[in-house]
Design an enzyme around this catalytic site. Structure first.
Site, PDB file in Angstrom:
ATOM      1  N   PRO A  10       0.787  -1.223   0.000  1.00  0.00           N
ATOM      2  CA  PRO A  10       0.000   0.000   0.000  1.00  0.00           C
ATOM      3  C   PRO A  10       0.822   1.277   0.000  1.00  0.00           C
ATOM      4  O   PRO A  10       1.849   1.372   0.678  1.00  0.00           O
ATOM      5  CB  PRO A  10      -0.835  -0.106   1.281  1.00  0.00           C
ATOM      6  CG  PRO A  10      -0.175  -1.148   2.098  1.00  0.00           C
ATOM      7  CD  PRO A  10       0.495  -2.092   1.149  1.00  0.00           C
ATOM      8  N   ASN A  11       0.339   2.217  -0.768  1.00  0.00           N
ATOM      9  CA  ASN A  11       0.849   3.591  -0.882  1.00  0.00           C
ATOM     10  C   ASN A  11       2.091   3.718  -1.749  1.00  0.00           C
ATOM     11  O   ASN A  11       2.509   4.835  -2.059  1.00  0.00           O
ATOM     12  CB  ASN A  11       1.102   4.213   0.507  1.00  0.00           C
ATOM     13  CG  ASN A  11      -0.166   4.329   1.319  1.00  0.00           C
ATOM     14  OD1 ASN A  11      -1.141   4.890   0.837  1.00  0.00           O
ATOM     15  ND2 ASN A  11      -0.192   3.765   2.509  1.00  0.00           N
ATOM     16  N   ARG A  18       5.683  11.972  -2.898  1.00  0.00           N
ATOM     17  CA  ARG A  18       5.528  12.453  -1.517  1.00  0.00           C
ATOM     18  C   ARG A  18       6.735  12.006  -0.702  1.00  0.00           C
ATOM     19  O   ARG A  18       7.366  11.007  -1.017  1.00  0.00           O
ATOM     20  CB  ARG A  18       4.268  11.858  -0.861  1.00  0.00           C
ATOM     21  CG  ARG A  18       2.972  12.414  -1.383  1.00  0.00           C
ATOM     22  CD  ARG A  18       2.710  13.788  -0.776  1.00  0.00           C
ATOM     23  NE  ARG A  18       1.580  14.446  -1.437  1.00  0.00           N
ATOM     24  CZ  ARG A  18       0.324  14.376  -1.017  1.00  0.00           C
ATOM     25  NH1 ARG A  18       0.035  13.675   0.045  1.00  0.00           N
ATOM     26  NH2 ARG A  18      -0.628  14.996  -1.651  1.00  0.00           N
ATOM     27  N   TYR A  23      11.712   8.563   1.033  1.00  0.00           N
ATOM     28  CA  TYR A  23      11.582   7.556  -0.025  1.00  0.00           C
ATOM     29  C   TYR A  23      12.234   7.940  -1.354  1.00  0.00           C
ATOM     30  O   TYR A  23      12.226   7.148  -2.294  1.00  0.00           O
ATOM     31  CB  TYR A  23      10.096   7.239  -0.243  1.00  0.00           C
ATOM     32  CG  TYR A  23       9.421   6.703   1.001  1.00  0.00           C
ATOM     33  CD1 TYR A  23       9.753   5.455   1.510  1.00  0.00           C
ATOM     34  CD2 TYR A  23       8.475   7.457   1.688  1.00  0.00           C
ATOM     35  CE1 TYR A  23       9.155   4.959   2.657  1.00  0.00           C
ATOM     36  CE2 TYR A  23       7.863   6.973   2.835  1.00  0.00           C
ATOM     37  CZ  TYR A  23       8.209   5.730   3.314  1.00  0.00           C
ATOM     38  OH  TYR A  23       7.618   5.244   4.447  1.00  0.00           O
ATOM     39  N   ASN A  72       7.995  -5.770  -1.274  1.00  0.00           N
ATOM     40  CA  ASN A  72       7.968  -4.627  -0.369  1.00  0.00           C
ATOM     41  C   ASN A  72       6.528  -4.541   0.140  1.00  0.00           C
ATOM     42  O   ASN A  72       5.671  -3.944  -0.511  1.00  0.00           O
ATOM     43  CB  ASN A  72       8.367  -3.340  -1.091  1.00  0.00           C
ATOM     44  CG  ASN A  72       8.416  -2.168  -0.124  1.00  0.00           C
ATOM     45  OD1 ASN A  72       7.905  -2.258   1.002  1.00  0.00           O
ATOM     46  ND2 ASN A  72       9.037  -1.076  -0.536  1.00  0.00           N
ATOM     47  N   ALA A  75       3.099  -1.189   4.687  1.00  0.00           N
ATOM     48  CA  ALA A  75       2.508  -1.274   6.035  1.00  0.00           C
ATOM     49  C   ALA A  75       2.074  -2.694   6.403  1.00  0.00           C
ATOM     50  O   ALA A  75       2.034  -3.041   7.601  1.00  0.00           O
ATOM     51  CB  ALA A  75       1.324  -0.317   6.143  1.00  0.00           C
ATOM     52  N   GLU A  96      12.561  -9.803   1.338  1.00  0.00           N
ATOM     53  CA  GLU A  96      11.770  -8.683   1.870  1.00  0.00           C
ATOM     54  C   GLU A  96      12.571  -7.409   1.641  1.00  0.00           C
ATOM     55  O   GLU A  96      13.742  -7.331   2.021  1.00  0.00           O
ATOM     56  CB  GLU A  96      11.522  -8.898   3.364  1.00  0.00           C
ATOM     57  CG  GLU A  96      10.788  -7.724   4.027  1.00  0.00           C
ATOM     58  CD  GLU A  96      10.681  -7.905   5.543  1.00  0.00           C
ATOM     59  OE1 GLU A  96      10.946  -9.028   6.049  1.00  0.00           O
ATOM     60  OE2 GLU A  96      10.363  -6.907   6.215  1.00  0.00           O
ATOM     61  N   HIS A  98      12.741  -3.078   1.682  1.00  0.00           N
ATOM     62  CA  HIS A  98      12.226  -1.764   2.086  1.00  0.00           C
ATOM     63  C   HIS A  98      13.151  -0.683   1.563  1.00  0.00           C
ATOM     64  O   HIS A  98      14.385  -0.800   1.706  1.00  0.00           O
ATOM     65  CB  HIS A  98      12.127  -1.658   3.610  1.00  0.00           C
ATOM     66  CG  HIS A  98      11.235  -2.687   4.208  1.00  0.00           C
ATOM     67  ND1 HIS A  98       9.862  -2.566   4.212  1.00  0.00           N
ATOM     68  CD2 HIS A  98      11.509  -3.883   4.788  1.00  0.00           C
ATOM     69  CE1 HIS A  98       9.334  -3.639   4.776  1.00  0.00           C
ATOM     70  NE2 HIS A  98      10.318  -4.454   5.129  1.00  0.00           N
ATOM     71  N   ARG A 105      13.543   3.958  12.211  1.00  0.00           N
ATOM     72  CA  ARG A 105      12.289   4.691  12.379  1.00  0.00           C
ATOM     73  C   ARG A 105      11.630   4.332  13.708  1.00  0.00           C
ATOM     74  O   ARG A 105      12.213   3.687  14.557  1.00  0.00           O
ATOM     75  CB  ARG A 105      11.398   4.415  11.166  1.00  0.00           C
ATOM     76  CG  ARG A 105      12.127   4.828   9.885  1.00  0.00           C
ATOM     77  CD  ARG A 105      11.322   4.654   8.659  1.00  0.00           C
ATOM     78  NE  ARG A 105      10.134   5.485   8.724  1.00  0.00           N
ATOM     79  CZ  ARG A 105       9.110   5.342   7.882  1.00  0.00           C
ATOM     80  NH1 ARG A 105       9.146   4.396   6.970  1.00  0.00           N
ATOM     81  NH2 ARG A 105       8.069   6.124   7.974  1.00  0.00           N
TER      82      ARG A 105
HETATM   83  O1  CA2 Z   1      10.723   1.851   3.095  1.00  0.00           O
HETATM   84  C1  CA2 Z   1       9.834   1.141   2.610  1.00  0.00           C
HETATM   85  O2  CA2 Z   1       9.923   0.676   1.470  1.00  0.00           O
HETATM   86  C2  CA2 Z   1       8.558   0.853   3.404  1.00  0.00           C
HETATM   87  O3  CA2 Z   1       8.146  -0.491   3.156  1.00  0.00           O
HETATM   88  C3  CA2 Z   1       7.499   1.817   2.937  1.00  0.00           C
HETATM   89  C4  CA2 Z   1       6.211   1.798   3.772  1.00  0.00           C
HETATM   90  C5  CA2 Z   1       6.472   1.846   5.257  1.00  0.00           C
HETATM   91  O4  CA2 Z   1       5.270   1.535   5.947  1.00  0.00           O
HETATM   92  C6  CA2 Z   1       7.533   0.876   5.662  1.00  0.00           C
HETATM   93  O5  CA2 Z   1       7.812   1.090   7.011  1.00  0.00           O
HETATM   94  C7  CA2 Z   1       8.803   1.027   4.866  1.00  0.00           C
HETATM   95  C8  CA2 Z   1       5.315   2.978   3.497  1.00  0.00           C
HETATM   96  C9  CA2 Z   1       5.070   3.274   2.086  1.00  0.00           C
HETATM   97  C10 CA2 Z   1       4.525   4.646   1.981  1.00  0.00           C
HETATM   98  O6  CA2 Z   1       4.661   4.974   0.646  1.00  0.00           O
HETATM   99  C11 CA2 Z   1       4.887   6.237   0.315  1.00  0.00           C
HETATM  100  C12 CA2 Z   1       5.396   6.428  -0.915  1.00  0.00           C
HETATM  101  C13 CA2 Z   1       5.684   7.674  -1.346  1.00  0.00           C
HETATM  102  C14 CA2 Z   1       5.435   8.739  -0.561  1.00  0.00           C
HETATM  103  C15 CA2 Z   1       4.898   8.546   0.690  1.00  0.00           C
HETATM  104  C16 CA2 Z   1       4.610   7.286   1.135  1.00  0.00           C
END
Ligand code: CA2
Length: 144
Positions: A10-11, A18, A23, A72, A75, A96, A98, A105
């Site tokens: 997700p996201n 963002r 990121y 990846n 959440a 896995e 990230h 964090r």
């Molecule tokens: O660092 C990563 O790849 C994460 O898997 C990204 C997740 C976060 O929950 C993990 O702790 C680490 C969050 C993804 C949020 O995605 C965004 C992408 C672009 C801008 C903002 C958020």
């Protein structure tokens, strides 16, 4: 030749748009291209979904058709026993991945369910790390 599945949770469709300080500025479309160019002749199945159900179903598809999984889970890393159970059914290598270093964090990002199945865990290399993950996945598949 069986494909390598690259699955994103997700996201991550917002990648590059963002929170660039965490990121980076690379988009998910650029990540897909990076994965494909790194894999060369090896086929890639690349997906992003915001749905836990869909992510589990994609792991099921990989169980039947995939040589390896780079995931990846975003959440769902920290919440999804359903995803862990699905990954446990997969017999090939699982990485896995990230983008950020989750251990740097807040404590809620420190406990990964997916790590209980992953053969390798990569975090903090930025989006270019997907290429590193892909090279390692190709080596892991070749070594089996
Ligand atoms: O660092 C990563 O790849 C994460 O898997 C990204 C997740 C976060 O929950 C993990 O702790 C680490 C969050 C993804 C949020 O995605 C965004 C992408 C672009 C801008 C903002 C958020």
């Amino acid at each position: 030749m069986k494909p390598i599945y690259v699955l994103n949770g997700p996201n991550l469709n917002r990648l590059g748009k963002r929170e660039p300080t965490i990121y980076g500025t690379t988009t998910l479309a650029e990540v897909e291209e990076l994965c494909r160019s790194t894999a060369g002749d090896t086929p890639i199945v690349f997906h992003q979904t915001n749905s836990e159900e869909k992510l589990v179903e994609l792991v099921h598809e990989a169980i039947d058709e995939g040589a390896g999984i780079i995931i990846n889970p975003a959440a769902f890393t920290f919440t999804s026993l359903a995803l862990l159970d699905a990954l446990k059914m997969f017999e090939g290598p699982v990485i896995e991945f990230h983008i950020s270093n989750i251990h740097k964090r807040e404590p809620i990002y420190h406990r990964s369910y997916v790590s209980m199945r992953a053969d390798a865990v990569m975090a903090g290399l930025g989006a270019r790390g997907y290429a590193t993950a892909m090279r390692s996945m190709l080596e892991m598949i070749a070594a089996r």
